[in-house]
Design a protein around this motif. Structure first.
Motif, PDB file in Angstrom:
ATOM      1  N   THR A   1       0.855  -1.185   0.000  1.00 18.42           N
ATOM      2  CA  THR A   1       0.000   0.000   0.000  1.00 18.42           C
ATOM      3  C   THR A   1       0.893   1.238   0.000  1.00 18.42           C
ATOM      4  O   THR A   1       2.111   1.126   0.195  1.00 18.42           O
ATOM      5  CB  THR A   1      -0.913  -0.002   1.240  1.00 18.42           C
ATOM      6  OG1 THR A   1      -0.099   0.026   2.419  1.00 18.42           O
ATOM      7  CG2 THR A   1      -1.812  -1.241   1.262  1.00 18.42           C
ATOM      8  N   PRO A   2       0.344   2.422  -0.210  1.00 18.68           N
ATOM      9  CA  PRO A   2       1.189   3.623  -0.290  1.00 18.68           C
ATOM     10  C   PRO A   2       2.030   3.892   0.957  1.00 18.68           C
ATOM     11  O   PRO A   2       3.052   4.581   0.876  1.00 18.68           O
ATOM     12  CB  PRO A   2       0.164   4.745  -0.512  1.00 18.68           C
ATOM     13  CG  PRO A   2      -0.973   4.079  -1.194  1.00 18.68           C
ATOM     14  CD  PRO A   2      -1.055   2.711  -0.581  1.00 18.68           C
ATOM     15  N   GLU A   3       1.620   3.344   2.113  1.00 18.80           N
ATOM     16  CA  GLU A   3       2.401   3.560   3.336  1.00 18.80           C
ATOM     17  C   GLU A   3       3.743   2.838   3.310  1.00 18.80           C
ATOM     18  O   GLU A   3       4.640   3.147   4.094  1.00 18.80           O
ATOM     19  CB  GLU A   3       1.611   3.083   4.571  1.00 18.80           C
ATOM     20  CG  GLU A   3       0.355   3.857   4.858  1.00 18.80           C
ATOM     21  CD  GLU A   3      -0.860   3.260   4.195  1.00 18.80           C
ATOM     22  OE1 GLU A   3      -1.979   3.515   4.676  1.00 18.80           O
ATOM     23  OE2 GLU A   3      -0.711   2.528   3.172  1.00 18.80           O
ATOM     24  N   ARG A   4       3.870   1.827   2.436  1.00 18.65           N
ATOM     25  CA  ARG A   4       5.076   1.019   2.324  1.00 18.65           C
ATOM     26  C   ARG A   4       5.489   0.470   3.685  1.00 18.65           C
ATOM     27  O   ARG A   4       4.746  -0.253   4.312  1.00 18.65           O
ATOM     28  CB  ARG A   4       6.182   1.824   1.644  1.00 18.65           C
ATOM     29  CG  ARG A   4       5.878   2.138   0.172  1.00 18.65           C
ATOM     30  CD  ARG A   4       6.915   3.047  -0.435  1.00 18.65           C
ATOM     31  NE  ARG A   4       6.737   3.204  -1.855  1.00 18.65           N
ATOM     32  CZ  ARG A   4       5.820   3.993  -2.432  1.00 18.65           C
ATOM     33  NH1 ARG A   4       4.986   4.690  -1.675  1.00 18.65           N
ATOM     34  NH2 ARG A   4       5.727   4.073  -3.748  1.00 18.65           N
ATOM     35  N   ASP A   5       6.692   0.823   4.171  1.00 18.99           N
ATOM     36  CA  ASP A   5       7.168   0.254   5.436  1.00 18.99           C
ATOM     37  C   ASP A   5       6.836   1.111   6.649  1.00 18.99           C
ATOM     38  O   ASP A   5       7.245   0.790   7.757  1.00 18.99           O
ATOM     39  CB  ASP A   5       8.676   0.009   5.375  1.00 18.99           C
ATOM     40  CG  ASP A   5       9.472   1.285   5.080  1.00 18.99           C
ATOM     41  OD1 ASP A   5       8.854   2.333   4.828  1.00 18.99           O
ATOM     42  OD2 ASP A   5      10.715   1.211   5.094  1.00 18.99           O
ATOM     43  N   LEU A   6       6.077   2.199   6.475  1.00 20.31           N
ATOM     44  CA  LEU A   6       5.739   3.059   7.609  1.00 20.31           C
ATOM     45  C   LEU A   6       5.043   2.308   8.740  1.00 20.31           C
ATOM     46  O   LEU A   6       5.362   2.533   9.920  1.00 20.31           O
ATOM     47  CB  LEU A   6       4.867   4.228   7.146  1.00 20.31           C
ATOM     48  CG  LEU A   6       4.398   5.196   8.256  1.00 20.31           C
ATOM     49  CD1 LEU A   6       5.607   5.863   8.920  1.00 20.31           C
ATOM     50  CD2 LEU A   6       3.446   6.244   7.675  1.00 20.31           C
ATOM     51  N   PRO A   7       4.100   1.393   8.460  1.00 25.20           N
ATOM     52  CA  PRO A   7       3.437   0.686   9.564  1.00 25.20           C
ATOM     53  C   PRO A   7       4.389  -0.085  10.475  1.00 25.20           C
ATOM     54  O   PRO A   7       4.069  -0.327  11.643  1.00 25.20           O
ATOM     55  CB  PRO A   7       2.471  -0.252   8.847  1.00 25.20           C
ATOM     56  CG  PRO A   7       2.187   0.423   7.554  1.00 25.20           C
ATOM     57  CD  PRO A   7       3.497   1.061   7.162  1.00 25.20           C
TER      58      PRO A   7
END
Length: 298
Positions: free
Chosen positions: A239-245
């Motif tokens: 998703t657009p968050e990539r590795d942010l989560p």
């Protein structure tokens, strides 16, 4: 909200054994692996087979659920796959989930020497593949003559430990795939909307997932099935968050909570892999496994 993980089949078993045991110690609901012959940036790196890896993992763990995410018709045949799955389900004591999808045009699509299939043919093949696999895992003997697959009195005795068969988690976003998930799935899998990965926003991505869940619900209603019977699984990292989560426990809880509000019931995170798209902090990964489920009510 359940929390699961993906352990890529990239470790020699002397090291891989500990990765699967650690996933169980951390309390993950399920540990999946990719069922590919190779994958993207790992094409020239170590990569082992999914079914042997899961078989070994079954003997190294006792309670952790195991699964593919996902198996596709690109290089599998339902008759031989059904035998392997029945055996794996027996060895694991009934802890296996089959994640299954149409596959893509990557390395798997040509490794056996064939030309890549069109999106329509992949969808056609998946429909026949899943329907036949369902029969093979629930009936003692199956004969089938289809457009793509055949079986001649194929037997899978004594059948799966899980009854009537091990669960299917169908990865799909298009109308035909969603109908297949509604009819044959015990779970549905999404990675979001691939068109939004590069330029989309988190809000657009969540709206896309909401729409997918609504269309899945409509497909279930068309056959008088309660959509609440299906688990809704989000494989993260696309998703657009990539590795942010996976940057912190708080970031993950926020990400997972927003998707739980949409109807997602299981979040799957990749175990860290150095020098790859999944190069995240192992300490944060373990903190998420330990702390996030309690905050999410899992």
């Amino acid at each position: 909200m359940r929390l699961s993980t993906v352990i890529l089949p990239i470790h020699r078993w002397s090291e891989g054994r500990e990765a699967w045991r650690r996933a169980e110690e951390l309390g993950f609901h399920t540990a999946y692996t990719y069922d590919h012959l190779s994958w993207r940036s790992f094409r020239d790196r170590t990569w082992f087979g999914a079914v042997p890896t899961l078989t070994a993992a079954a003997t190294a763990t006792t309670a952790l659920r195991l699964g593919t995410l996902v198996t596709s018709p690109n290089f599998r045949h339902p008759v031989t796959l059904a035998k392997d799955l029945m055996t794996l389900d027996d060895i694991s004591g009934g802890r296996v989930t089959l994640g299954v999808g149409a596959g893509t045009t990557g390395f798997d699509a040509t490794a056996l020497g064939q030309e890549p299939w069109s999106p329509r043919e992949r969808a056609d093949r998946l429909a026949e593949f899943v329907t036949l696999l369902d029969r093979l895992l629930t009936e003692p003997a199956v004969t089938h003559r289809g457009a793509y697959y055949s079986a001649d009195e194929a037997r899978n005795i004594p059948g799966c430990v899980q009854r009537p068969r091990l669960p299917f988690a169908v990865a799909a976003t298009g109308p035909r795939g969603l109908r297949l998930a509604a009819r044959h799935g015990q779970a549905w899998v999404t990675t979001g909307d691939s068109r939004l990965f590069e330029t989309g926003t988190p809000e657009q991505s969540r709206a896309a997932v909401r729409g997918q869940i609504e269309r899945l619900g409509a497909a279930c209603e068309d056959i008088d099935r309660n959509p609440d019977e299906l688990d809704k699984v989000l494989l993260t990292g696309f998703t657009p968050e990539r590795d942010l989560p996976l940057s912190s426990v708080d970031a993950f809880v926020d990400f997972a909570g927003r998707h739980a509000e949409l109807g997602i019931t299981e979040i799957v995170v990749h175990a860290p892999v150095p020098d790859s798209d999944f190069d995240t902090d192992p300490a944060v990964f373990e903190r998420i496994a330990a702390e996030a489920p309690g905050q999410l009510g899992g």
